[in-house]
Design a protein around this motif. Structure first.
Motif, PDB file in Angstrom:
ATOM      1  N   LEU A   1      32.594  34.750  37.525  1.00  0.00           N
ATOM      2  CA  LEU A   1      32.049  34.000  37.632  1.00  0.00           C
ATOM      3  C   LEU A   1      31.439  33.600  35.744  1.00  0.00           C
ATOM      4  O   LEU A   1      31.186  32.538  35.819  1.00  0.00           O
ATOM      5  CB  LEU A   1      30.122  34.861  38.002  1.00  0.00           C
ATOM      6  N   PHE A   2      31.481  34.496  34.949  1.00  0.00           N
ATOM      7  CA  PHE A   2      31.811  34.336  33.413  1.00  0.00           C
ATOM      8  C   PHE A   2      32.602  34.829  33.325  1.00  0.00           C
ATOM      9  O   PHE A   2      33.015  36.199  33.556  1.00  0.00           O
ATOM     10  CB  PHE A   2      30.567  35.431  32.606  1.00  0.00           C
ATOM     11  N   PRO A   3      33.582  34.495  32.172  1.00  0.00           N
ATOM     12  CA  PRO A   3      34.792  34.888  31.280  1.00  0.00           C
ATOM     13  C   PRO A   3      34.334  36.170  30.365  1.00  0.00           C
ATOM     14  O   PRO A   3      33.581  36.255  30.365  1.00  0.00           O
ATOM     15  CB  PRO A   3      34.754  33.813  30.151  1.00  0.00           C
ATOM     16  N   GLY A   4      35.142  36.737  30.579  1.00  0.00           N
ATOM     17  CA  GLY A   4      34.993  38.830  29.918  1.00  0.00           C
ATOM     18  C   GLY A   4      36.265  38.912  29.593  1.00  0.00           C
ATOM     19  O   GLY A   4      37.439  38.392  29.811  1.00  0.00           O
TER      20      GLY A   4
ATOM     21  N   LEU B   1      24.263  31.878  41.448  1.00  0.00           N
ATOM     22  CA  LEU B   1      25.312  32.852  41.857  1.00  0.00           C
ATOM     23  C   LEU B   1      24.804  34.124  41.271  1.00  0.00           C
ATOM     24  O   LEU B   1      25.004  35.029  41.744  1.00  0.00           O
ATOM     25  CB  LEU B   1      26.659  32.475  42.010  1.00  0.00           C
ATOM     26  N   LEU B   2      24.335  33.862  39.875  1.00  0.00           N
ATOM     27  CA  LEU B   2      24.528  35.486  39.377  1.00  0.00           C
ATOM     28  C   LEU B   2      23.167  36.411  40.197  1.00  0.00           C
ATOM     29  O   LEU B   2      23.605  37.192  40.541  1.00  0.00           O
ATOM     30  CB  LEU B   2      23.704  34.782  38.022  1.00  0.00           C
TER      31      LEU B   2
ATOM     32  N   MET C   1      31.345  42.953  36.989  1.00  0.00           N
ATOM     33  CA  MET C   1      31.669  42.389  38.354  1.00  0.00           C
ATOM     34  C   MET C   1      31.543  41.129  37.935  1.00  0.00           C
ATOM     35  O   MET C   1      31.599  39.969  37.891  1.00  0.00           O
ATOM     36  CB  MET C   1      30.569  42.132  39.431  1.00  0.00           C
ATOM     37  N   THR C   2      29.928  40.326  37.004  1.00  0.00           N
ATOM     38  CA  THR C   2      29.519  39.108  36.872  1.00  0.00           C
ATOM     39  C   THR C   2      30.370  39.061  35.525  1.00  0.00           C
ATOM     40  O   THR C   2      31.346  37.891  35.076  1.00  0.00           O
ATOM     41  CB  THR C   2      28.534  39.343  36.142  1.00  0.00           C
TER      42      THR C   2
ATOM     43  N   ARG D   1      34.263  45.659  31.010  1.00  0.00           N
ATOM     44  CA  ARG D   1      34.272  44.817  31.062  1.00  0.00           C
ATOM     45  C   ARG D   1      33.519  44.721  29.726  1.00  0.00           C
ATOM     46  O   ARG D   1      32.070  44.154  29.727  1.00  0.00           O
ATOM     47  CB  ARG D   1      34.739  43.020  32.001  1.00  0.00           C
ATOM     48  N   SER D   2      33.697  43.216  28.617  1.00  0.00           N
ATOM     49  CA  SER D   2      32.500  42.342  27.630  1.00  0.00           C
ATOM     50  C   SER D   2      32.223  41.314  28.134  1.00  0.00           C
ATOM     51  O   SER D   2      33.263  40.299  27.943  1.00  0.00           O
ATOM     52  CB  SER D   2      32.820  43.981  26.284  1.00  0.00           C
TER      53      SER D   2
END
Length: 331
Positions: A95-98, A146-147, A90-91, A107-108
């Motif tokens: 929120l962060f590009p993956g 937010l994390l 989800m992050t 997702r990485s």
């Protein structure tokens, strides 16, 4: 910019060339004197002012590394493996590009978070340890707070009961029906309460935050993660300011006379009109994104969507409070 001093010199030469062309001097000695005068710092252009931006220290570990990390240094180590997997995916979905990956985690990471972001993740998930982030522009302060919020809610979302099959499919504003809560097909056992209150001093900052939340919670990637890891539930957010439609009660708690009934009907029609317009704007933005192949900064996140995880009307937020409520201090 690779060569700021060279760019400064190029701009100066461009202006001097323009002056020589438009205001040409026949006398060579006057031309030379003017050029020397205008070339001095502070005459035509001030001296260049360069401010170096320090590179912020990256964390020793990426979000992907936190899945198998069993040490005490893992900020999400208190969660189960399934919960950690959901948090990581989800992050990295907004929120962060993956990027998509094969294996246990779908997702990485494209890069490691900053060290202060990882520290805030640890503090935010530890009861009784509030944190304050003070760092420069572009240092990821928004991601820092937010994390831990996202991580805690995603971990809980893995245990929520599944919603019904027609979840979020209501289009009452198109069907000519009465107002129906956006989340009416959600399980009654799914918590409906404000979990995080995001306060801002100005509505302009609120609007900027909404764009971030749409990318984080309502992107196709985020929806796919929640479909797989949270039984199709959504993490809801909403903006409650003076601009939020529609002022007034859906059903007045005391008055029930004919005039109030008429006013209530007018309020429902205003809400219907607002949602219809938002749906049209969102459809146009989606078509534009598809035609322009926009992936880095899709247009659709600039506009509220009545289809997904965003609660638009006040009545929705009053009936079923969003997990993240964005508002200002005066509201």
């Amino acid at each position: 910019m690779q060569d700021p001093l060279g760019a400064y010199k190029d701009i100066q030469e461009l202006y001097l060339s323009y002056l020589d062309t438009v205001y040409r001097l026949r006398r060579e000695d006057l031309h030379k004197a003017r050029t020397e005068l205008l070339s001095k710092p502070g005459t035509l252009m001030p001296e260049p002012f360069l401010e170096p931006v320090v590179r912020y220290r990256s964390s020793a570990k990426s979000m992907d590394d936190l899945l198998d990390d069993t040490s005490d240094d893992n900020p999400i180590g208190k969660f189960s493996r399934d919960e950690r997997r959901a948090i990581i995916e989800m992050t990295l979905s907004g929120l962060f590009p993956g990027k998509r990956s094969e294996g246990e985690v779908t997702r990485s990471s494209l890069f490691k978070p900053y060290q202060h972001q990882m520290e805030m993740l640890r503090r935010g998930l530890t009861p009784g340890s509030p944190g304050i982030v003070t760092s420069g522009t572009g240092s990821g302060k928004t991601e820092s707070f937010l994390l831990p919020v996202l991580s805690q809610i995603v971990a809980e979302a893995t245990k929520w009961p599944a919603p019904s099959s027609d979840y979020l499919h209501s289009r009452w504003w198109e069907e000519g029906a009465k107002f129906r809560p956006h989340r009416e097909q959600e399980s009654r056992s799914r918590p409906k309460a404000v979990r995080a209150l995001l306060l801002y001093p100005m509505n302009a900052l609120v609007e900027d935050q909404m764009v971030r939340l749409r990318k984080m919670l309502d992107s196709p990637e985020a929806s796919s993660v929640l479909d797989n890891r949270a039984k199709g539930n959504r993490i809801f957010f909403g903006r409650y300011t003076s601009a939020s439609p529609v002022p007034g009660h859906l059903v007045h708690p005391r008055r029930n006379d004919s005039e109030e009934i008429k006013r209530s009907k007018r309020r429902v029609e205003r809400a219907r009109s607002v949602l219809r317009n938002l749906a049209e704007d969102q459809d146009k933005a989606l078509r534009f994104d598809e035609s322009s192949n926009s992936t880095s900064d899709p247009t659709r996140y600039l506009f509220p969507s009545p289809y997904g995880a965003e609660l638009v009307t006040r009545w929705d937020m009053q009936e079923t409070p969003p997990d993240l409520l964005v508002t200002n201090v005066s509201m």
